[in-house]
Design a protein around this motif. Structure first.
Motif, PDB file in Angstrom:
ATOM      1  N   GLY A 307       1.079  -1.319   0.299  1.00  9.89           N
ATOM      2  CA  GLY A 307      -0.205  -0.311   0.215  1.00  9.89           C
ATOM      3  C   GLY A 307       0.135   1.554  -0.080  1.00  9.89           C
ATOM      4  N   LEU A 308       2.349   1.246  -0.649  1.00 14.05           N
ATOM      5  CA  LEU A 308       3.169   3.095  -0.142  1.00 14.05           C
ATOM      6  C   LEU A 308       2.770   3.089  -1.451  1.00 14.05           C
ATOM      7  CD1 LEU A 308       5.432   3.083   1.474  1.00 14.05           C
ATOM      8  CD2 LEU A 308       6.849   2.512   0.233  1.00 14.05           C
ATOM      9  N   GLY A 309       2.407   3.161  -2.347  1.00 14.27           N
ATOM     10  CA  GLY A 309       1.901   4.039  -3.894  1.00 14.27           C
ATOM     11  C   GLY A 309       3.803   4.017  -4.420  1.00 14.27           C
ATOM     12  N   GLN A 310       3.441   4.728  -5.264  1.00 13.17           N
ATOM     13  CA  GLN A 310       4.455   4.811  -6.138  1.00 13.17           C
ATOM     14  C   GLN A 310       4.947   6.410  -6.100  1.00 13.17           C
ATOM     15  OE1 GLN A 310       6.367   2.940  -8.248  1.00 13.17           O
ATOM     16  NE2 GLN A 310       5.245   1.425  -7.514  1.00 13.17           N
ATOM     17  N   ASP A 311       4.496   6.993  -5.003  1.00 15.99           N
ATOM     18  CA  ASP A 311       5.202   8.426  -5.150  1.00 15.99           C
ATOM     19  C   ASP A 311       4.559   9.258  -3.226  1.00 15.99           C
ATOM     20  OD1 ASP A 311       2.672   9.043  -5.019  1.00 15.99           O
ATOM     21  OD2 ASP A 311       2.796  10.124  -7.356  1.00 15.99           O
ATOM     22  N   GLY A 312       5.141   9.932  -2.872  1.00 14.20           N
ATOM     23  CA  GLY A 312       5.051  10.657  -1.454  1.00 14.20           C
ATOM     24  C   GLY A 312       6.364  10.478  -0.495  1.00 14.20           C
ATOM     25  N   GLN A 313       5.743  10.481   1.118  1.00 14.57           N
ATOM     26  CA  GLN A 313       6.596  10.776   1.840  1.00 14.57           C
ATOM     27  C   GLN A 313       7.255   9.286   2.353  1.00 14.57           C
ATOM     28  OE1 GLN A 313       4.559  11.576   4.969  1.00 14.57           O
ATOM     29  NE2 GLN A 313       5.818  13.537   5.632  1.00 14.57           N
ATOM     30  N   GLY A 314       6.500   8.270   1.906  1.00 14.01           N
ATOM     31  CA  GLY A 314       6.877   6.338   2.640  1.00 14.01           C
ATOM     32  C   GLY A 314       8.056   6.485   1.205  1.00 14.01           C
ATOM     33  N   LEU A 315       8.077   6.533   0.186  1.00 17.47           N
ATOM     34  CA  LEU A 315       9.451   6.104  -1.049  1.00 17.47           C
ATOM     35  C   LEU A 315      10.018   7.425  -0.727  1.00 17.47           C
ATOM     36  CD1 LEU A 315       7.487   5.798  -4.275  1.00 17.47           C
ATOM     37  CD2 LEU A 315       8.303   4.398  -2.756  1.00 17.47           C
ATOM     38  N   ASP A 316      10.424   8.625  -0.176  1.00 18.43           N
ATOM     39  CA  ASP A 316      10.981   8.817   0.830  1.00 18.43           C
ATOM     40  C   ASP A 316      11.818   8.590   1.860  1.00 18.43           C
ATOM     41  OD1 ASP A 316      10.753  11.187  -0.856  1.00 18.43           O
ATOM     42  OD2 ASP A 316       9.789  12.571   0.336  1.00 18.43           O
ATOM     43  N   ILE A 317      10.962   8.043   3.284  1.00 18.94           N
ATOM     44  CA  ILE A 317      11.907   7.023   3.613  1.00 18.94           C
ATOM     45  C   ILE A 317      12.184   5.760   3.505  1.00 18.94           C
ATOM     46  CG2 ILE A 317      11.147   5.503   6.182  1.00 18.94           C
ATOM     47  CD1 ILE A 317       8.625   7.301   6.607  1.00 18.94           C
ATOM     48  N   LEU A 318      11.928   5.099   2.595  1.00 19.76           N
ATOM     49  CA  LEU A 318      12.461   4.105   2.028  1.00 19.76           C
ATOM     50  C   LEU A 318      13.658   4.392   1.458  1.00 19.76           C
ATOM     51  CD1 LEU A 318      12.719   0.802   0.841  1.00 19.76           C
ATOM     52  CD2 LEU A 318      11.362   2.000  -1.190  1.00 19.76           C
ATOM     53  N   ALA A 319      13.916   5.164   0.204  1.00 15.63           N
ATOM     54  CA  ALA A 319      15.047   5.687   0.101  1.00 15.63           C
ATOM     55  C   ALA A 319      16.094   5.788   1.214  1.00 15.63           C
ATOM     56  CB  ALA A 319      14.952   6.970  -0.495  1.00 15.63           C
ATOM     57  N   LYS A 320      15.831   7.125   2.481  1.00 20.27           N
ATOM     58  CA  LYS A 320      16.945   6.747   3.167  1.00 20.27           C
ATOM     59  C   LYS A 320      17.056   5.964   4.108  1.00 20.27           C
ATOM     60  CE  LYS A 320      14.999  11.521   4.306  1.00 20.27           C
ATOM     61  NZ  LYS A 320      14.399  12.338   4.853  1.00 20.27           N
ATOM     62  N   LEU A 321      16.747   4.751   3.876  1.00 14.51           N
ATOM     63  CA  LEU A 321      17.177   3.682   4.974  1.00 14.51           C
ATOM     64  C   LEU A 321      17.526   2.056   4.146  1.00 14.51           C
ATOM     65  CD1 LEU A 321      12.875   2.618   6.604  1.00 14.51           C
ATOM     66  CD2 LEU A 321      15.578   2.869   7.542  1.00 14.51           C
ATOM     67  N   LEU A 322      17.560   2.155   2.784  1.00 16.76           N
ATOM     68  CA  LEU A 322      18.534   2.376   1.784  1.00 16.76           C
ATOM     69  C   LEU A 322      20.134   1.960   1.694  1.00 16.76           C
ATOM     70  CD1 LEU A 322      18.197  -0.396   0.042  1.00 16.76           C
ATOM     71  CD2 LEU A 322      16.442  -0.009   0.996  1.00 16.76           C
ATOM     72  N   ALA A 324      21.323   3.881   4.419  1.00 12.46           N
ATOM     73  CA  ALA A 324      21.932   3.732   5.776  1.00 12.46           C
ATOM     74  C   ALA A 324      22.271   2.459   5.838  1.00 12.46           C
ATOM     75  CB  ALA A 324      20.481   4.613   6.784  1.00 12.46           C
ATOM     76  N   THR A 325      20.989   1.567   5.554  1.00 15.08           N
ATOM     77  CA  THR A 325      21.882   0.011   5.876  1.00 15.08           C
ATOM     78  C   THR A 325      22.344  -0.141   4.282  1.00 15.08           C
ATOM     79  OG1 THR A 325      19.436  -0.340   3.521  1.00 15.08           O
ATOM     80  CG2 THR A 325      18.510  -0.104   6.111  1.00 15.08           C
ATOM     81  N   ASN A 326      22.739  -0.181   3.696  1.00 19.76           N
ATOM     82  CA  ASN A 326      23.351  -0.119   2.980  1.00 19.76           C
ATOM     83  C   ASN A 326      25.099   0.148   2.989  1.00 19.76           C
ATOM     84  OD1 ASN A 326      21.677  -1.810   0.593  1.00 19.76           O
ATOM     85  ND2 ASN A 326      21.719   0.123  -0.303  1.00 19.76           N
ATOM     86  N   ALA A 327      24.799   1.426   3.891  1.00 20.28           N
ATOM     87  CA  ALA A 327      26.516   1.872   4.338  1.00 20.28           C
ATOM     88  C   ALA A 327      26.831   1.000   5.130  1.00 20.28           C
ATOM     89  CB  ALA A 327      26.353   3.676   4.263  1.00 20.28           C
ATOM     90  N   ASP A 328      25.959   0.622   6.239  1.00 22.13           N
ATOM     91  CA  ASP A 328      26.300  -0.080   7.627  1.00 22.13           C
ATOM     92  C   ASP A 328      26.947  -1.436   7.556  1.00 22.13           C
ATOM     93  OD1 ASP A 328      26.037  -0.769  10.299  1.00 22.13           O
ATOM     94  OD2 ASP A 328      23.601  -1.661   9.781  1.00 22.13           O
ATOM     95  N   SER A 329      28.036  -1.438   8.204  1.00 26.84           N
ATOM     96  CA  SER A 329      28.417  -2.148   8.118  1.00 26.84           C
ATOM     97  C   SER A 329      28.631  -3.330   9.468  1.00 26.84           C
ATOM     98  CB  SER A 329      30.684  -1.860   8.303  1.00 26.84           C
ATOM     99  OG  SER A 329      30.814  -0.957   9.402  1.00 26.84           O
ATOM    100  N   SER A 330      27.809  -2.710  10.292  1.00 23.50           N
ATOM    101  CA  SER A 330      27.248  -3.373  11.896  1.00 23.50           C
ATOM    102  C   SER A 330      27.030  -4.812  11.603  1.00 23.50           C
ATOM    103  CB  SER A 330      26.959  -2.644  12.908  1.00 23.50           C
ATOM    104  OG  SER A 330      26.124  -3.310  13.604  1.00 23.50           O
ATOM    105  N   GLN A 331      27.654  -6.048  12.294  1.00 27.27           N
ATOM    106  CA  GLN A 331      26.917  -7.369  11.765  1.00 27.27           C
ATOM    107  C   GLN A 331      26.009  -7.214  12.612  1.00 27.27           C
ATOM    108  OE1 GLN A 331      28.298  -9.659  10.100  1.00 27.27           O
ATOM    109  NE2 GLN A 331      29.059  -8.450   8.759  1.00 27.27           N
ATOM    110  N   GLN A 332      25.658  -6.737  13.620  1.00 29.48           N
ATOM    111  CA  GLN A 332      24.407  -6.322  14.876  1.00 29.48           C
ATOM    112  C   GLN A 332      23.198  -6.138  14.264  1.00 29.48           C
ATOM    113  OE1 GLN A 332      24.471  -3.460  17.337  1.00 29.48           O
ATOM    114  NE2 GLN A 332      22.686  -4.491  18.939  1.00 29.48           N
ATOM    115  N   LEU A 333      23.356  -5.225  12.751  1.00 23.25           N
ATOM    116  CA  LEU A 333      21.848  -5.300  12.000  1.00 23.25           C
ATOM    117  C   LEU A 333      22.449  -5.881  10.542  1.00 23.25           C
ATOM    118  CD1 LEU A 333      21.893  -1.356  12.995  1.00 23.25           C
ATOM    119  CD2 LEU A 333      20.544  -2.609  13.822  1.00 23.25           C
TER     120      LEU A 333
END
Length: 490
Positions: A307-322, A324-333
């Motif tokens: 239900g996220l849709g193809q535009d809006g705040q949800g995609l902005d959050i997804l972009a920021k999370l990706l 952050a997570t692609n840059a994360d080297s922590s084994q804990q996460l």
């Protein structure tokens, strides 16, 4: 857990076994025939049995099975509609054994008495080596078998089924049960395979395979013991719920809640708060914008896409999370959550990997992620799921009949064939439900790979059992059974 091989790997395993046993594969055919008869003797005893044998070694299994049944005083009629076995192979020896037992081989179905009725038919036309489109005569034989008033049990693989892809070539026997040897064949477990195989069983014949693929349908859920409280069971953030797609996000959140996550937040448009609370007041609600401020923690997993849709705040959050997570080297996460639906559509155009996320595409979403035609995905689901895991460097669930879970980063066994579920589950919201289940299992401590395997099997198993008593199974039906655990319907 059972081993799974391609047809070529089966051939190699047979050759390796023969090399260690005086170079002779005949004992394997004998063992396979005895195994098949032992498996089905209670069904075959006292019946009039039709055996349909091909020219290759699968036909050889049929001849030897026919001889064993005759020895057990079972009435056997054997037809070789495509001709007798080729010279110099084990099947020829099995044919001679059948004739020596007093058996008669008919050359066509026209030779059967018009009044003949066979409650049980043994399909031994083609085995796992079939890799070409069937000839017209072979297709006609299979079509004749499928319209016969009989229960078909298949030797190793239902004839006409590609043992590697699960596609019919272009027709395949509709078996009630299939007894396989050495290892399960990949094509019997996905695509059209489960529908053609019926009840599937295996005898390895004590042949070593070294398989890196496995079939796993058991469900082992995280245990709850001792003095515990909700925060110890993790949390799930579900981000979605555009105005016309609120149901998808709510299904994912409700599934996560009922799967045991200690806390579940649903970030959605505030106009839906009342309807969400009326369904599950235990779900916590917040505006999508506030979700962007929540830091990554090991105890909170994410579901982004339903239900996220193809535009809006949800995609902005997804972009920021990706990012952050692609840059994360922590084994804990190492395990962040699940990307599904619109989240996958966004990922397909982003050019990013998604390490640490479980991707849950159906075939259309898989095609978008790989930039393949959808027909290419459908023609080889195994190649597709492995390509997805390679490209996005993470765990992938390719949904469908016989869902596949693949993580090429795993050492040893990296591809798992899961419970095939039921056609009754082809209803809206099933994928959203699965995403919530997997995220909840991750929140409770399972890694992404095992959360995906467990979640797929739990979801499919509930749906399969519900389908025994209802024609259509909805996502809400599955969600209602989740609090009872894996065995509530059995």
């Amino acid at each position: 857990m059972l081993p799974v091989l391609t047809s070529e790997q089966v051939k190699q395993a047979e050759q390796a076994w023969a090399k260690a046993n005086q170079g002779d594969t005949w004992p394997l055919m004998v063992k396979a025939a005895h195994s098949f008869v032992a498996k089905f003797m209670s069904k075959l005893q006292g019946q009039t049995v039709l055996v349909v044998a091909g020219q290759g070694n699968n036909g050889g299994d049929g001849y030897y099975i026919g001889a064993l049944l005759r020895q057990a005083k079972v009435k056997v009629t054997l037809v070789a509609p495509l001709g007798l076995p080729k010279s110099g192979i084990d099947a020829e020896r099995a044919y001679q054994f059948f004739v020596a037992s007093g058996g008669q081989v008919l050359g066509s179905f026209d030779e059967l008495p018009q009044s003949a009725h066979f409650p049980i038919t043994i399909d031994a036309l083609f085995g796992s080596g079939l890799n070409r489109v069937l000839s017209e005569p072979a297709q006609q034989v299979i079509l004749w078998l499928n319209q016969l008033d009989t229960e078909i049990v298949a030797v190793d693989v239902p004839s006409g089924l590609n043992a590697d892809t699960g596609l019919a070539m272009p027709v395949a026997v509709n078996a009630k049960a299939t007894h396989s040897f050495i290892a399960l064949k990949a094509g019997t477990l996905t695509a059209m395979g489960p529908a053609h195989c019926g009840l599937l069983s295996l005898d390895t014949l004590t042949v070593s395979t070294g398989s890196t693929w496995r079939y796993q349908v058991d469900v082992c859920l995280p245990r709850r013991t001792g003095n515990t409280y909700k925060s110890e069971h993790g949390g799930v953030n579900v981000v979605g719920g555009q105005p016309h797609m609120m149901g998808a996000a709510l299904i994912a959140a409700h599934a996560a809640l009922n799967s045991g996550a200690g806390k579940v937040w649903l970030a959605c448009d505030q106009m839906f708060y009342a309807s969400a609370l009326s369904l599950a007041p235990e779900i916590m609600l917040k505006p999508i914008g506030e979700t962007a401020k929540q830091p990554l923690t090991d105890k909170v997993k994410w579901v982004i896409g339903p239900g996220l849709g193809q535009d809006g705040q949800g995609l902005d959050i997804l972009a920021k999370l990706l990012e952050a997570t692609n840059a994360d080297s922590s084994q804990q996460l190492a395990n962040y959550g699940v990307l599904d639906a619109d989240g996958l559509r966004w990922l397909a155009t982003s050019g990013q990997v998604a390490t640490g996320w479980v991707l849950t595409p159906h075939e259309g979403e898989a095609a978008a992620l790989l930039a393949w035609p959808i027909a290419k995905v459908q023609q080889d689901r195994i190649a597709a799921v492995q390509a997805l895991s390679e490209q996005y460097k993470t765990c992938v669930v390719l949904k469908g009949a016989g869902s596949l879970v693949c993580d090429v980063r795993q050492t040893g066994q990296h591809l798992v064939f899961c419970h095939s579920g039921s056609p009754a589950m082809a209803t809206p919201g099933m994928g959203d439900c699965l995403a919530g289940i997997i995220a909840a299992l991750m929140a409770q401590g399972l890694d992404g790979f095992n959360s995906a395997i467990t979640g797929v099997n739990w979801h499919a198993r509930i749906g399969h059992e519900l389908a025994k008593r209802q024609r259509i199974v909805l996502a809400s039906d599955v969600i209602a059974q989740l609090p009872f655990g894996a065995d509530s319907l059995y």
